[in-house]
Write an enzyme that holds these catalytic residues in place. Structure first.
Site, PDB file in Angstrom:
ATOM      1  N   GLY A   7      53.981   2.673  30.925  1.00 22.73           N
ATOM      2  CA  GLY A   7      53.739   3.609  29.823  1.00 22.73           C
ATOM      3  C   GLY A   7      52.568   3.263  28.923  1.00 22.73           C
ATOM      4  O   GLY A   7      52.530   3.674  27.773  1.00 22.73           O
ATOM      5  N   SER A   8      51.562   2.559  29.446  1.00 21.68           N
ATOM      6  CA  SER A   8      50.464   2.170  28.550  1.00 21.68           C
ATOM      7  C   SER A   8      49.624   3.378  28.142  1.00 21.68           C
ATOM      8  O   SER A   8      49.105   3.431  27.023  1.00 21.68           O
ATOM      9  CB  SER A   8      49.591   1.086  29.184  1.00 21.68           C
ATOM     10  N   LEU A  78      53.974  10.247  40.482  1.00 19.37           N
ATOM     11  CA  LEU A  78      53.505  10.105  41.858  1.00 19.37           C
ATOM     12  C   LEU A  78      53.869  11.269  42.773  1.00 19.37           C
ATOM     13  O   LEU A  78      53.440  11.317  43.915  1.00 19.37           O
ATOM     14  CB  LEU A  78      54.052   8.796  42.465  1.00 19.37           C
ATOM     15  N   LEU A  80      54.230  15.507  43.775  1.00 22.62           N
ATOM     16  CA  LEU A  80      53.552  16.757  43.460  1.00 22.62           C
ATOM     17  C   LEU A  80      54.405  17.451  42.421  1.00 22.62           C
ATOM     18  O   LEU A  80      55.621  17.556  42.569  1.00 22.62           O
ATOM     19  CB  LEU A  80      53.446  17.640  44.703  1.00 22.62           C
ATOM     20  N   ASN A  95      46.349  15.210  34.430  1.00 18.70           N
ATOM     21  CA  ASN A  95      46.732  13.963  35.107  1.00 18.70           C
ATOM     22  C   ASN A  95      45.596  12.968  34.944  1.00 18.70           C
ATOM     23  O   ASN A  95      44.439  13.351  34.765  1.00 18.70           O
ATOM     24  CB  ASN A  95      46.968  14.225  36.601  1.00 18.70           C
ATOM     25  N   HIS A  97      43.811   9.632  36.882  1.00 17.39           N
ATOM     26  CA  HIS A  97      43.734   8.909  38.159  1.00 17.39           C
ATOM     27  C   HIS A  97      42.812   7.704  37.961  1.00 17.39           C
ATOM     28  O   HIS A  97      41.739   7.847  37.364  1.00 17.39           O
ATOM     29  CB  HIS A  97      43.181   9.834  39.248  1.00 17.39           C
ATOM     30  N   ASP A 138      45.454  15.175  43.202  1.00 17.25           N
ATOM     31  CA  ASP A 138      44.161  14.700  42.699  1.00 17.25           C
ATOM     32  C   ASP A 138      43.024  15.709  42.836  1.00 17.25           C
ATOM     33  O   ASP A 138      41.866  15.334  43.020  1.00 17.25           O
ATOM     34  CB  ASP A 138      43.769  13.377  43.388  1.00 17.25           C
ATOM     35  N   GLU A 167      41.008   4.134  30.887  1.00 12.70           N
ATOM     36  CA  GLU A 167      41.982   5.234  30.948  1.00 12.70           C
ATOM     37  C   GLU A 167      42.459   5.598  29.548  1.00 12.70           C
ATOM     38  O   GLU A 167      42.605   6.770  29.197  1.00 12.70           O
ATOM     39  CB  GLU A 167      43.193   4.833  31.794  1.00 12.70           C
TER      40      GLU A 167
END
Ligand code: GRF
Length: 186
Positions: A7-8, A78, A80, A95, A97, A138, A167
């Site tokens: 959860g960072s 992770l 769909l 999202n 990535h 993605d 991120e």
């Protein structure tokens, strides 16, 4: 947030809401189960948690849990995302990535595997991508990419840590862009 529940990214988004650098608030944290590390942190910090386990009517249960949200941010999700969620929140799901898409994305390309692949390919740089979610892994319009170097002697873990720092900045930037676009388009 993902099954490991670190959860960072959530913590970085929550911190940006708290310090006013994002004009937003975390309405609900949806977790696949309650017994993951960051759930305790959410409770201690006054964030509402909804545990939604995959299974029958998963999509509808997710939509119910997300009711009232303007924007949904996936981090470490992770699967769909069920169609019901994308239909209920068109262009409202993001999202993140941990690579520079379209490189090193797609099914099976997640977590440490991404950084292993970047190192194996001999890339000079990596980074992260925040994008809109579509029914495919993605893909979807890119909102923000942040870059960082791949350094001599990097392991997948050292590279992952460098990318993760980017991120946290990238997600806040992307959310800010979406909020701003929402305010200027009517
Ligand atoms: C991040 O590396 C993100 O890019 C990937 O899953 C990880 C989630 O990390 N999709 P955290 O739970 O936010 O720390």
């Amino acid at each position: 947030m993902g099954p490991k529940g670190r959860g960072s990214n959530l913590k970085a988004i929550a911190a940006a809401c708290e310090d006013g650098s994002l004009d937003a608030r975390v309405r609900v944290v949806v977790a696949p189960k309650e017994e993951i590390p960051v759930v305790d942190w959410c409770r201690e910090n006054g964030l509402r948690v909804a545990g939604v386990e995959p299974g029958e009517n998963y999509g509808l249960r997710l939509v119910n849990a997300l009711e009232g949200c303007d924007l949904i941010c996936l981090a470490g999700y992770l699967r769909l995302l069920p169609d019901e969620v994308l239909q209920a929140f068109p262009r409202r799901v993001l999202n993140i990535h941990p690579a520079l898409l379209p490189k090193f994305g797609g099914k099976g390309m997640y977590g440490i595997k991404v950084h292993e692949a970047v190192l194996a390919a001999g890339e000079a740089e990596s980074g992260c991508t925040v994008h809109y979610v579509t029914p495919h892994y993605d893909e979807g319009e890119v909102l923000v990419q942040r870059r960082c170097p791949v350094l001599p002697g990097d392991t997948p873990e050292t590279l992952a840590a460098r990318v993760l720092a980017e991120e946290h900045r990238a997600y806040a930037e992307a959310i800010r862009m979406v909020i701003h676009a929402g305010r200027t388009s009517t």
